[in-house]
Design a protein around this motif. Structure first.
Motif, PDB file in Angstrom:
ATOM      1  N   GLN A  13       0.817  -1.204   0.000  1.00  0.00           N
ATOM      2  CA  GLN A  13       0.000   0.000   0.000  1.00  0.00           C
ATOM      3  C   GLN A  13       0.855   1.259   0.000  1.00  0.00           C
ATOM      4  OE1 GLN A  13      -3.402  -0.157  -0.370  1.00  0.00           O
ATOM      5  NE2 GLN A  13      -3.067   2.007  -0.841  1.00  0.00           N
ATOM      6  N   LYS A  14       1.994   1.213   0.707  1.00  0.00           N
ATOM      7  CA  LYS A  14       2.921   2.357   0.697  1.00  0.00           C
ATOM      8  C   LYS A  14       3.467   2.588  -0.706  1.00  0.00           C
ATOM      9  CE  LYS A  14       4.517   2.129   5.513  1.00  0.00           C
ATOM     10  NZ  LYS A  14       5.694   1.861   6.394  1.00  0.00           N
ATOM     11  N   VAL A  15       3.758   1.503  -1.414  1.00  0.00           N
ATOM     12  CA  VAL A  15       4.259   1.618  -2.786  1.00  0.00           C
ATOM     13  C   VAL A  15       3.184   2.237  -3.681  1.00  0.00           C
ATOM     14  CG1 VAL A  15       4.942   0.298  -4.838  1.00  0.00           C
ATOM     15  CG2 VAL A  15       5.931  -0.250  -2.591  1.00  0.00           C
ATOM     16  N   ILE A  16       1.946   1.790  -3.545  1.00  0.00           N
ATOM     17  CA  ILE A  16       0.846   2.323  -4.343  1.00  0.00           C
ATOM     18  C   ILE A  16       0.633   3.805  -4.043  1.00  0.00           C
ATOM     19  CG2 ILE A  16      -1.674   2.269  -4.614  1.00  0.00           C
ATOM     20  CD1 ILE A  16      -1.451  -0.797  -4.427  1.00  0.00           C
ATOM     21  N   ASP A  17       0.649   4.161  -2.768  1.00  0.00           N
ATOM     22  CA  ASP A  17       0.470   5.564  -2.394  1.00  0.00           C
ATOM     23  C   ASP A  17       1.596   6.430  -2.963  1.00  0.00           C
ATOM     24  OD1 ASP A  17      -1.822   4.935  -1.017  1.00  0.00           O
ATOM     25  OD2 ASP A  17      -0.862   4.863   0.953  1.00  0.00           O
ATOM     26  N   ALA A  18       2.815   5.915  -2.891  1.00  0.00           N
ATOM     27  CA  ALA A  18       3.961   6.649  -3.438  1.00  0.00           C
ATOM     28  C   ALA A  18       3.843   6.787  -4.954  1.00  0.00           C
ATOM     29  CB  ALA A  18       5.260   5.936  -3.072  1.00  0.00           C
ATOM     30  N   ALA A  19       3.423   5.713  -5.612  1.00  0.00           N
ATOM     31  CA  ALA A  19       3.281   5.749  -7.066  1.00  0.00           C
ATOM     32  C   ALA A  19       2.186   6.729  -7.491  1.00  0.00           C
ATOM     33  CB  ALA A  19       2.972   4.352  -7.592  1.00  0.00           C
ATOM     34  N   LEU A  20       1.076   6.740  -6.784  1.00  0.00           N
ATOM     35  CA  LEU A  20       0.009   7.695  -7.074  1.00  0.00           C
ATOM     36  C   LEU A  20       0.524   9.129  -6.984  1.00  0.00           C
ATOM     37  CD1 LEU A  20      -3.053   6.126  -5.231  1.00  0.00           C
ATOM     38  CD2 LEU A  20      -3.066   6.888  -7.611  1.00  0.00           C
ATOM     39  N   TYR A  28       4.336   9.417 -16.158  1.00  0.00           N
ATOM     40  CA  TYR A  28       4.875   8.062 -16.232  1.00  0.00           C
ATOM     41  C   TYR A  28       6.373   8.067 -16.516  1.00  0.00           C
ATOM     42  CZ  TYR A  28       5.726   3.314 -17.823  1.00  0.00           C
ATOM     43  OH  TYR A  28       6.239   2.063 -17.967  1.00  0.00           O
ATOM     44  N   SER A  29       6.792   8.772 -17.558  1.00  0.00           N
ATOM     45  CA  SER A  29       8.199   8.718 -17.961  1.00  0.00           C
ATOM     46  C   SER A  29       9.121   9.393 -16.953  1.00  0.00           C
ATOM     47  CB  SER A  29       8.383   9.357 -19.341  1.00  0.00           C
ATOM     48  OG  SER A  29       8.004  10.717 -19.316  1.00  0.00           O
ATOM     49  N   GLY A  30       8.603  10.360 -16.199  1.00  0.00           N
ATOM     50  CA  GLY A  30       9.434  11.071 -15.231  1.00  0.00           C
ATOM     51  C   GLY A  30       9.533  10.395 -13.878  1.00  0.00           C
ATOM     52  N   THR A  31       8.878   9.256 -13.730  1.00  0.00           N
ATOM     53  CA  THR A  31       8.874   8.536 -12.462  1.00  0.00           C
ATOM     54  C   THR A  31       9.631   7.221 -12.612  1.00  0.00           C
ATOM     55  OG1 THR A  31       6.720   9.471 -11.868  1.00  0.00           O
ATOM     56  CG2 THR A  31       7.414   7.509 -10.671  1.00  0.00           C
ATOM     57  N   THR A  32      10.570   6.970 -11.735  1.00  0.00           N
ATOM     58  CA  THR A  32      11.322   5.715 -11.745  1.00  0.00           C
ATOM     59  C   THR A  32      10.955   4.887 -10.517  1.00  0.00           C
ATOM     60  OG1 THR A  32      13.173   6.619 -10.467  1.00  0.00           O
ATOM     61  CG2 THR A  32      13.242   6.886 -12.874  1.00  0.00           C
ATOM     62  N   LEU A  33      11.278   3.610 -10.576  1.00  0.00           N
ATOM     63  CA  LEU A  33      11.031   2.752  -9.409  1.00  0.00           C
ATOM     64  C   LEU A  33      11.907   3.180  -8.237  1.00  0.00           C
ATOM     65  CD1 LEU A  33      10.579  -0.813 -10.956  1.00  0.00           C
ATOM     66  CD2 LEU A  33       8.835   0.809 -10.206  1.00  0.00           C
ATOM     67  N   ARG A  34      13.086   3.718  -8.507  1.00  0.00           N
ATOM     68  CA  ARG A  34      13.946   4.225  -7.437  1.00  0.00           C
ATOM     69  C   ARG A  34      13.262   5.375  -6.709  1.00  0.00           C
ATOM     70  NH1 ARG A  34      16.719   2.802  -3.774  1.00  0.00           N
ATOM     71  NH2 ARG A  34      18.055   1.568  -5.183  1.00  0.00           N
ATOM     72  N   LEU A  35      12.665   6.293  -7.460  1.00  0.00           N
ATOM     73  CA  LEU A  35      11.944   7.404  -6.839  1.00  0.00           C
ATOM     74  C   LEU A  35      10.758   6.905  -6.022  1.00  0.00           C
ATOM     75  CD1 LEU A  35      11.954  10.011  -9.765  1.00  0.00           C
ATOM     76  CD2 LEU A  35      13.134  10.229  -7.556  1.00  0.00           C
ATOM     77  N   ILE A  36      10.052   5.918  -6.566  1.00  0.00           N
ATOM     78  CA  ILE A  36       8.906   5.361  -5.844  1.00  0.00           C
ATOM     79  C   ILE A  36       9.366   4.674  -4.567  1.00  0.00           C
ATOM     80  CG2 ILE A  36       7.074   3.611  -5.932  1.00  0.00           C
ATOM     81  CD1 ILE A  36       6.827   4.257  -8.945  1.00  0.00           C
ATOM     82  N   ALA A  37      10.459   3.923  -4.645  1.00  0.00           N
ATOM     83  CA  ALA A  37      10.993   3.245  -3.467  1.00  0.00           C
ATOM     84  C   ALA A  37      11.404   4.254  -2.398  1.00  0.00           C
ATOM     85  CB  ALA A  37      12.188   2.376  -3.863  1.00  0.00           C
ATOM     86  N   ASP A  38      12.062   5.315  -2.810  1.00  0.00           N
ATOM     87  CA  ASP A  38      12.474   6.344  -1.849  1.00  0.00           C
ATOM     88  C   ASP A  38      11.259   6.987  -1.190  1.00  0.00           C
ATOM     89  OD1 ASP A  38      15.095   5.839  -2.496  1.00  0.00           O
ATOM     90  OD2 ASP A  38      15.321   7.583  -3.809  1.00  0.00           O
ATOM     91  N   GLU A  39      10.247   7.280  -1.985  1.00  0.00           N
ATOM     92  CA  GLU A  39       9.027   7.900  -1.446  1.00  0.00           C
ATOM     93  C   GLU A  39       8.307   6.953  -0.494  1.00  0.00           C
ATOM     94  OE1 GLU A  39       6.186  10.773  -0.773  1.00  0.00           O
ATOM     95  OE2 GLU A  39       7.987  11.028  -1.988  1.00  0.00           O
ATOM     96  N   ALA A  40       8.346   5.643  -0.811  1.00  0.00           N
ATOM     97  CA  ALA A  40       7.662   4.648   0.020  1.00  0.00           C
ATOM     98  C   ALA A  40       8.487   4.247   1.236  1.00  0.00           C
ATOM     99  CB  ALA A  40       7.340   3.411  -0.816  1.00  0.00           C
ATOM    100  N   GLY A  41       9.765   4.642   1.255  1.00  0.00           N
ATOM    101  CA  GLY A  41      10.628   4.294   2.382  1.00  0.00           C
ATOM    102  C   GLY A  41      11.082   2.853   2.372  1.00  0.00           C
TER     103      GLY A  41
END
Length: 203
Positions: A13-20, A28-41
């Motif tokens: 759920q943290k990953v989904i919230d961060a991705a949203l 889409y193109s400006g978002t990486t999985l690294r950025l999502i991981a950092d945002e999700a902690g």
């Protein structure tokens, strides 16, 4: 084991919230999985546990706006009085915008932050299919209304249905650009009435 499942669900759920959040901000193109991981902690490992890649995660995000509308379509049947069915459909579509934050964020990403590229083609194919289903559903409302009212309207039901779809999308888009512009929550019954007016067009 129970605790591990709970932890996994919370991380997902943290990953989904961060991705949203990030897809909404950066597209889409400006978002990486690294950025999502950092945002999700978390690291990228937990993301890959739940999602095969960024494309699959993006599909999950857009599903928050697609699935509720697919459910509304599935609930429609020919036994419903067409004006009432159309009113309820429009009211639920619009109410979700201010009642469901996930629906609203997902819809905004779809309309304003999605690049129409090959990498997101599965999500876009689902959206195209949903659009066809919505127009088909609205055309059914039109046809049943005309049968019941013995209307002699000349416009093709598909054309009217397209105008109904475009109307709801337009209200949705304008509200997302500036929620104060049309005060949707306060004026929702007006917008529902106008939607039905298209259904009843004598043209």
């Amino acid at each position: 084991m129970k605790r591990s499942k709970e932890d996994a669900a919370k991380t997902r759920q943290k990953v989904i919230d961060a991705a949203l959040k990030l897809f909404g901000q950066r597209g889409y193109s400006g978002t990486t999985l690294r950025l999502i991981a950092d945002e999700a902690g978390c690291s990228r490992g937990p993301i890959y546990w739940h999602f095969a890649n960024k494309e699959e995660l993006f599909e999950e995000i857009l599903a928050y706006s697609q699935a509720p509308l697919e459910k509304l379509i599935a609930q429609c049947d020919d036994s419903q009085e067409p004006v009432e069915a159309a009113s309820n459909f429009a009211r639920q579509w619009l109410s979700l915008l201010f009642d469901d934050a996930y629906y609203r964020q997902s819809f905004e990403i779809l309309l304003n932050k999605t690049e129409y590229t090959e990498s997101v083609s599965p999500s876009l194919e689902r959206e195209r299919a949903l659009t066809v289903s919505l127009i088909t559903t609205f055309a059914s409302f039109v046809e049943r209304y005309r049968q019941q009212s013995d209307s002699k309207a000349s416009a093709d039901s598909q054309v009217v249905a397209m105008s109904m779809y475009s109307y709801l999308m337009g209200v949705t888009q304008s509200w997302m650009v500036n929620p104060k512009l049309n005060q949707l929550e306060v004026n929702i019954e007006f917008y529902v009435t106008e939607f039905v007016r298209l259904l009843q067009s004598p043209q």
